[in-house]
Design a protein around this motif. Structure first.
Motif, mmCIF file in Angstrom:
data_model
loop_
_atom_site.group_PDB
_atom_site.id
_atom_site.type_symbol
_atom_site.label_atom_id
_atom_site.label_comp_id
_atom_site.label_asym_id
_atom_site.label_seq_id
_atom_site.Cartn_x
_atom_site.Cartn_y
_atom_site.Cartn_z
ATOM 1 N N MET A 291 0.839 -1.198 0.000
ATOM 2 C CA MET A 291 0.000 0.000 0.000
ATOM 3 C C MET A 291 0.875 1.249 0.000
ATOM 4 O O MET A 291 2.072 1.182 0.245
ATOM 5 C CB MET A 291 -0.900 -0.017 1.230
ATOM 6 N N PHE A 292 0.234 2.364 -0.287
ATOM 7 C CA PHE A 292 0.962 3.631 -0.301
ATOM 8 C C PHE A 292 0.605 4.413 0.961
ATOM 9 O O PHE A 292 -0.561 4.506 1.320
ATOM 10 C CB PHE A 292 0.578 4.432 -1.545
ATOM 11 N N VAL A 293 1.601 4.943 1.642
ATOM 12 C CA VAL A 293 1.296 5.732 2.845
ATOM 13 C C VAL A 293 1.953 7.116 2.808
ATOM 14 O O VAL A 293 2.986 7.312 2.170
ATOM 15 C CB VAL A 293 1.727 5.029 4.171
ATOM 16 N N ILE A 294 1.291 8.026 3.466
ATOM 17 C CA ILE A 294 1.867 9.345 3.754
ATOM 18 C C ILE A 294 1.908 9.448 5.273
ATOM 19 O O ILE A 294 0.898 9.229 5.942
ATOM 20 C CB ILE A 294 1.006 10.482 3.170
ATOM 21 N N LEU A 295 3.069 9.717 5.808
ATOM 22 C CA LEU A 295 3.236 9.797 7.264
ATOM 23 C C LEU A 295 3.688 11.205 7.631
ATOM 24 O O LEU A 295 4.650 11.716 7.055
ATOM 25 C CB LEU A 295 4.277 8.755 7.700
ATOM 26 N N VAL A 296 2.972 11.821 8.542
ATOM 27 C CA VAL A 296 3.382 13.149 9.016
ATOM 28 C C VAL A 296 3.541 13.096 10.529
ATOM 29 O O VAL A 296 2.764 12.459 11.218
ATOM 30 C CB VAL A 296 2.366 14.256 8.642
ATOM 31 N N TYR A 297 4.566 13.757 11.031
ATOM 32 C CA TYR A 297 4.729 13.710 12.476
ATOM 33 C C TYR A 297 4.994 15.084 13.068
ATOM 34 O O TYR A 297 5.428 16.000 12.378
ATOM 35 C CB TYR A 297 5.840 12.739 12.885
ATOM 36 N N ASP A 298 4.707 15.183 14.330
ATOM 37 C CA ASP A 298 4.980 16.393 15.086
ATOM 38 C C ASP A 298 5.536 15.889 16.424
ATOM 39 O O ASP A 298 4.787 15.441 17.293
ATOM 40 C CB ASP A 298 3.672 17.167 15.270
ATOM 41 N N ILE A 299 6.854 15.922 16.531
ATOM 42 C CA ILE A 299 7.555 15.242 17.613
ATOM 43 C C ILE A 299 8.448 16.233 18.358
ATOM 44 O O ILE A 299 9.027 17.113 17.732
ATOM 45 C CB ILE A 299 8.483 14.135 17.008
ATOM 46 N N GLU A 300 8.562 16.079 19.653
ATOM 47 C CA GLU A 300 9.463 16.972 20.403
ATOM 48 C C GLU A 300 10.910 16.768 19.958
ATOM 49 O O GLU A 300 11.328 15.643 19.656
ATOM 50 C CB GLU A 300 9.321 16.715 21.903
ATOM 51 N N VAL A 301 11.641 17.864 19.941
ATOM 52 C CA VAL A 301 12.987 17.900 19.362
ATOM 53 C C VAL A 301 13.874 16.741 19.808
ATOM 54 O O VAL A 301 14.546 16.110 18.998
ATOM 55 C CB VAL A 301 13.681 19.246 19.681
ATOM 56 N N GLU B 263 6.761 9.557 2.650
ATOM 57 C CA GLU B 263 5.787 8.817 1.864
ATOM 58 C C GLU B 263 6.445 7.595 1.260
ATOM 59 O O GLU B 263 7.678 7.497 1.218
ATOM 60 C CB GLU B 263 5.192 9.696 0.746
ATOM 61 N N GLY B 264 5.640 6.672 0.775
ATOM 62 C CA GLY B 264 6.209 5.536 0.059
ATOM 63 C C GLY B 264 5.308 4.321 0.041
ATOM 64 O O GLY B 264 4.300 4.259 0.741
ATOM 65 N N GLU B 265 5.690 3.387 -0.825
ATOM 66 C CA GLU B 265 5.031 2.084 -0.859
ATOM 67 C C GLU B 265 5.576 1.263 0.308
ATOM 68 O O GLU B 265 6.781 1.271 0.574
ATOM 69 C CB GLU B 265 5.373 1.362 -2.170
#
Lengths: 87, 87
Positions: free
Chosen positions: B1-11, B34-36
């Motif tokens: 499958m194809f995914v888009i991953l976004v994160y908001d992580i403490e430094v 992103e990627g397969e």
């Protein structure tokens, strides 16, 4: 169509970009918006963003999906955005 | 499958998250990958992320698309990521 918009903008321009994106899409995470949008509104959104961002320094990525929303979305950790969660 | 991953992580946890995501996906923008990916690898990725992030403070969103990649992606401004563009 359904779009996911992610941006990486210098601090001094972030507020304007945020305000513009919010007119058309839902805020889901610090620099991520998503939502259904018409072609006409997507054109308007892009024009507005173009007038705000510095294309040498900022970055905006717009993924658009013609037919479907995503088939699944998984949120790990806290949910920062949401329709009624404004900065 | 194809995914888009976004994160908001403490430094303090960003480097580990970055390294983990990069094992499975392509980096496209500061906090976006992103990627397969196979189902098995997606499970592994999520387990690894779960062991790194603080679920009270950090946020990771994974959009997955069963059949298609996005039908269109538009990049405004600079292109920060890319297969051969490492931090």
């Amino acid at each position: 169509m359904f779009v996911i918009l992610v941006y990486d903008i210098e601090v001094k321009r972030v507020a304007k970009v945020l305000k513009t994106c919010r007119k058309y899409l839902y805020w889901v995470q610090n620099s991520v918006f998503e939502g259904e949008i018409s072609n006409a509104n997507l054109v308007k959104l892009k024009l507005e963003l173009k007038s705000i961002i510095d294309e040498e320094k900022d970055s905006v990525i717009i993924y658009s999906f013609r037919t479907t929303r995503y088939s699944n979305v998984e949120i790990m950790g806290i949910k920062k955005g949401g329709e009624d969660n404004f900065l």
